[in-house]
Design an enzyme around this catalytic site. Structure first.
Site, PDB file in Angstrom:
ATOM      1  N   GLU A 182     -32.811 108.890  26.409  1.00 13.70           N
ATOM      2  CA  GLU A 182     -33.142 107.801  25.491  1.00 13.70           C
ATOM      3  C   GLU A 182     -34.124 108.255  24.411  1.00 13.70           C
ATOM      4  O   GLU A 182     -35.264 107.785  24.331  1.00 13.70           O
ATOM      5  CB  GLU A 182     -33.637 106.598  26.278  1.00 13.70           C
ATOM      6  N   ASN A 194     -34.950 124.669  22.487  1.00  9.52           N
ATOM      7  CA  ASN A 194     -35.547 125.271  23.678  1.00  9.52           C
ATOM      8  C   ASN A 194     -34.701 124.965  24.911  1.00  9.52           C
ATOM      9  O   ASN A 194     -34.124 125.853  25.510  1.00  9.52           O
ATOM     10  CB  ASN A 194     -37.008 124.837  23.846  1.00  9.52           C
ATOM     11  N   HIS A 386     -25.945  92.228  38.414  1.00  9.79           N
ATOM     12  CA  HIS A 386     -26.967  93.160  37.943  1.00  9.79           C
ATOM     13  C   HIS A 386     -27.712  93.737  39.138  1.00  9.79           C
ATOM     14  O   HIS A 386     -28.221  93.003  39.979  1.00  9.79           O
ATOM     15  CB  HIS A 386     -27.956  92.457  37.010  1.00  9.79           C
ATOM     16  N   HIS A 387     -27.748  95.075  39.213  1.00  9.25           N
ATOM     17  CA  HIS A 387     -28.504  95.793  40.230  1.00  9.25           C
ATOM     18  C   HIS A 387     -29.513  96.702  39.543  1.00  9.25           C
ATOM     19  O   HIS A 387     -29.210  97.843  39.222  1.00  9.25           O
ATOM     20  CB  HIS A 387     -27.582  96.633  41.114  1.00  9.25           C
ATOM     21  N   GLU A 388     -30.692  96.178  39.252  1.00  5.39           N
ATOM     22  CA  GLU A 388     -31.788  97.035  38.794  1.00  5.39           C
ATOM     23  C   GLU A 388     -32.476  97.606  40.023  1.00  5.39           C
ATOM     24  O   GLU A 388     -32.818  96.876  40.947  1.00  5.39           O
ATOM     25  CB  GLU A 388     -32.780  96.252  37.940  1.00  5.39           C
ATOM     26  N   HIS A 456     -26.674 102.052  33.523  1.00  7.71           N
ATOM     27  CA  HIS A 456     -27.749 102.390  32.596  1.00  7.71           C
ATOM     28  C   HIS A 456     -28.759 103.303  33.291  1.00  7.71           C
ATOM     29  O   HIS A 456     -28.911 103.260  34.513  1.00  7.71           O
ATOM     30  CB  HIS A 456     -28.442 101.124  32.090  1.00  7.71           C
ATOM     31  N   GLU A 457     -29.436 104.121  32.507  1.00  4.75           N
ATOM     32  CA  GLU A 457     -30.446 105.076  32.998  1.00  4.75           C
ATOM     33  C   GLU A 457     -29.890 105.954  34.123  1.00  4.75           C
ATOM     34  O   GLU A 457     -30.574 106.214  35.114  1.00  4.75           O
ATOM     35  CB  GLU A 457     -31.717 104.355  33.498  1.00  4.75           C
ATOM     36  N   GLU A 475     -24.810 103.717  29.653  1.00  6.46           N
ATOM     37  CA  GLU A 475     -25.748 103.750  28.535  1.00  6.46           C
ATOM     38  C   GLU A 475     -26.007 105.216  28.182  1.00  6.46           C
ATOM     39  O   GLU A 475     -25.405 105.748  27.263  1.00  6.46           O
ATOM     40  CB  GLU A 475     -27.042 103.042  28.935  1.00  6.46           C
ATOM     41  N   GLU A 481     -31.655  98.134  22.728  1.00  7.92           N
ATOM     42  CA  GLU A 481     -32.889  97.562  23.264  1.00  7.92           C
ATOM     43  C   GLU A 481     -34.135  98.139  22.612  1.00  7.92           C
ATOM     44  O   GLU A 481     -35.164  97.460  22.531  1.00  7.92           O
ATOM     45  CB  GLU A 481     -32.942  97.782  24.777  1.00  7.92           C
TER      46      GLU A 481
END
Length: 676
Positions: A182, A194, A386-388, A456-457, A475, A481
């Protein structure tokens, strides 16, 4: 006695010499392989000292002699004194139909060479190397068969090199940073890189190259590290476990494919199917009945702009009443599903800064999930679960099965996954073998419960949606966002004309476009969406995802004439063609609806205004089309007048050319409807 010893001594001294007998020198061997169109030429070379490959494109060097091999913990390098026991070549030409995608039919055409290799000497280890050459690039992987002298192993390094022939212009993101992928892309000389995430996009005169990987399973993600400062040879750098080991495995095993996409220009890279082709087909008994590309809205953007909050309390976003408002809007438009972030327990306070406390089957106070779900069904709409996890893998895996079973019970067909945090389980990178294996469990568990995944992430895309078609989108990018509340004020206007040529080469992007209200500075005085409204519409065509979010609030869409384009634009395609573009500057993309003869065109620009001429030769010859164009108004500007747009209707054919006038940060979104 002395004379006996004097006779034996030379014999005794000769024993170590016999044991250390030098290996028989092997003459250097070379093998050639060309792409079907003969534009790409691969050379493999094997000598006592090395195993290398090189790649030419249209008779010009792209990759010079580059090393191959492995380093296993506690063992000698598997790289030298190799001999080829068997060499095979084959040609393959077929086509296949993805469940969903940018094309209804994908051509899989390549030439292949495989080398069965073994070490000379005692306790010889074995390795197979497979190279494929397509018209759009080169791919190779290692296969280690089951063998007596190589069983359970720890890979401490993969010795794969990419010794580039010139100092390309590189577009890249630095690896091993806390926010994963991100970040906004850097553009520098290749020699200034690098260590970079893949895909890594490289540009030169008359050539574009992207280095990535395909079919990443039970292995560590590959980054690319420069071998030293101011050099242009990169080597595979596998994302390590916390203790420094790279991969734990056991023979037989195979690595992901290392991929090198090659084209005349960066826009031509967007028409490549190399990554998907290198993944295995889905099993014949795979259930795809529940898999449906589509659009969704949800309780999400209002949290990012500070109007609402994930936590329970006076600003709580996830309430039964608010969810029903979204469902009402979705049911009146062509919106398939409604996402509700914060519906479950565990979101109190700064949830991203503490060990996770989420429940994946219990609703937060103020939200009745069964009531909301039944209401959605009555309106012909589904919910997106949704599973955060707050990057708590072990915590989540204890509840994962029950969480997906609960969604299956409710008939919720999709879930958005989240792994917010700088390390998973407070210690591991998001891209190492630990996370790769966890996400494989997620995908397979979701499939058992007939749930599509939007992640996501998480781990980067490597084309596994061919094998697991419920793995819809990810994502793995600095998304919308960041325009909502990032302390750096948000993305630059050129961001969305960079990511199709970089991150987009790996697979679908859940960027969450569609912002119509640019005035949200009440809680975010320094933030804004860096585009015009017409640009936001165009992103539904230029940024591919089979699940596309209409990210703004229903109130900002209600009665807005421009929402008709979001209503109309599909998310599953018969064909897709990148027409023209320059990375970081502009892109024009055309796509045909999978279920009709309608075409859609999206054009986006960076912070500079520009005028482009675009032939319509992609349309069906002999057919007249109604063209509905959503374009920037003459005074539109991403910074001072983003909401100025026009809608114009006309008739066109494939013989016509149109002029695309894109204002600063602007765009154009066009629908072509055949006239009967």
């Amino acid at each position: 006695m002395k004379w006996i010893l004097s006779l034996l001594l030379p014999l005794l001294l000769s024993i170590p010499a016999l044991a250390a007998k030098p290996l028989t020198p092997m003459p250097e061997q070379n093998w050639q392989l060309q792409s079907p169109d003969q534009h790409i030429n691969l050379t493999l070379s094997l000598s006592d000292k090395s195993l290398t490959y090189s790649v030419n494109y249209k008779n010009k060097a792209v990759i010079k002699s580059s090393a191959l091999g492995f380093a296993f913990k506690g063992q000698p390098l598997l790289q030298t004194h190799l001999k080829a026991d068997k060499v095979q070549k084959l040609s393959h030409n077929s086509s296949w139909q993805p469940v969903w995608g940018q094309r209804a039919t994908i051509v899989d055409h390549y030439n292949e060479i495989s080398l069965d290799l073994s070490e000379q000497g005692d306790k010889a280890r074995q390795m197979q190397l497979v190279f494929r050459v397509y018209n759009d690039g080169v791919a190779f992987r290692y296969l280690l068969p089951k063998q007596p002298h190589l069983n359970k192993v720890v890979i401490s390094d993969e010795l794969t090199e990419f010794a580039f022939a010139r100092n390309f212009s590189a577009w890249w993101i630095q690896a091993y940073q806390d926010q994963r992928f991100e970040y906004q892309y850097l553009n520098s000389a290749l020699s200034s890189v690098n260590v970079a995430h893949t895909p890594l996009t490289l540009l030169g005169q008359g050539i574009a190259v992207s280095v990535h990987e395909a079919a990443l399973v039970d292995y560590a993600s590959m980054t690319l590290r420069n071998i030293t400062d101011n050099h242009i040879t990169l080597k595979a750098d596998l994302v390590p476990w916390a203790n420094g080991d790279k991969v734990y495995t056991q023979t037989p095993f195979q690595t992901p494919w290392r991929t090198i996409q090659i084209a005349d220009s960066e826009v031509a890279l967007l028409n490549s199917d190399l990554i998907l082709n290198l993944n295995e087909p889905a099993a014949k008994d795979t259930d795809v009945s529940y898999i449906k590309p589509g659009k969704y809205i949800g309780i999400w953007w209002e949290m990012h702009i500070g109007e609402k909050d994930w936590s329970p309390g006076p600003k709580q976003g996830a309430t039964t009443e608010r969810a029903m408002q979204y469902i009402d809007f979705a049911s009146k438009h062509n919106i398939d599903s409604v996402l509700i972030e914060g519906w479950n327990k565990g979101w109190e306070g700064d949830w991203w800064q503490r060990p996770p406390t989420f429940s994946f089957t219990e609703a937060v106070q103020g939200f009745d999930i069964e009531k909301v779900n039944n209401y959605a069904k009555s309106k012909g709409v589904t919910l997106t679960g949704h599973h955060e996890t707050a990057a708590g893998i072990q915590y989540y895996e204890k509840q994962m099965e029950q969480g997906f079973a609960y969604y299956q019970k409710l008939g919720i067909p999709s879930v958005k996954m989240g792994y917010v945090g700088t390390r998973v389980d407070q210690k591991e990178w998001h891209h190492g073998q630990y996370m790769v294996n966890h996400f494989q469990k997620v995908t397979e568990t979701a499939a058992r419960h007939k749930v599509m995944v939007n992640a996501h992430e998480t781990v980067k895309d490597t084309g596994l949606s061919r094998t697991y078609p419920n793995l819809m989108t990810r994502e793995s990018v600095r998304g919308m966002e960041y325009n909502g509340g990032s302390p750096d004020t948000g993305n630059l206007p050129n961001h969305t004309v960079i990511i199709p040529f970089t991150r987009g080469l790996s697979g679908p992007i859940d960027f969450t476009p569609g912002i119509f209200n640019f005035d949200y500075q009440k809680h975010r005085p320094n933030n804004r969406v860096p585009s015009t409204l017409a640009n936001q519409l165009a992103l539904y065509v230029t940024l591919y995802s089979p699940l596309q979010m209409a990210a703004d609030l229903p109130e900002n869409y209600q009665g807005h004439p421009a929402f008709a384009f979001i209503d109309a634009v599909p998310t599953d395609w018969q064909q897709s063609i990148a027409l023209q573009g320059k990375i970081g500057q502009y892109l024009v993309m055309a796509r045909q609806d999978k279920d009709s003869d309608n075409w859609y065109l999206g054009a986006t620009s960076n912070e500079e205004a520009r005028t482009l001429e675009q032939p319509l030769s992609f349309l069906q010859a002999g057919t007249r089309y109604q063209m509905i164009a959503y374009t920037d108004a003459a005074d539109a500007h991403w910074e001072i007048n983003p909401e100025a747009y026009e809608i114009k209707r006309s008739e066109v054919t494939a013989k016509d050319k149109i002029t695309l006038t894109l204002q600063a940060g602007g765009g154009a979104a066009i629908e072509f409807i055949p006239l009967k």
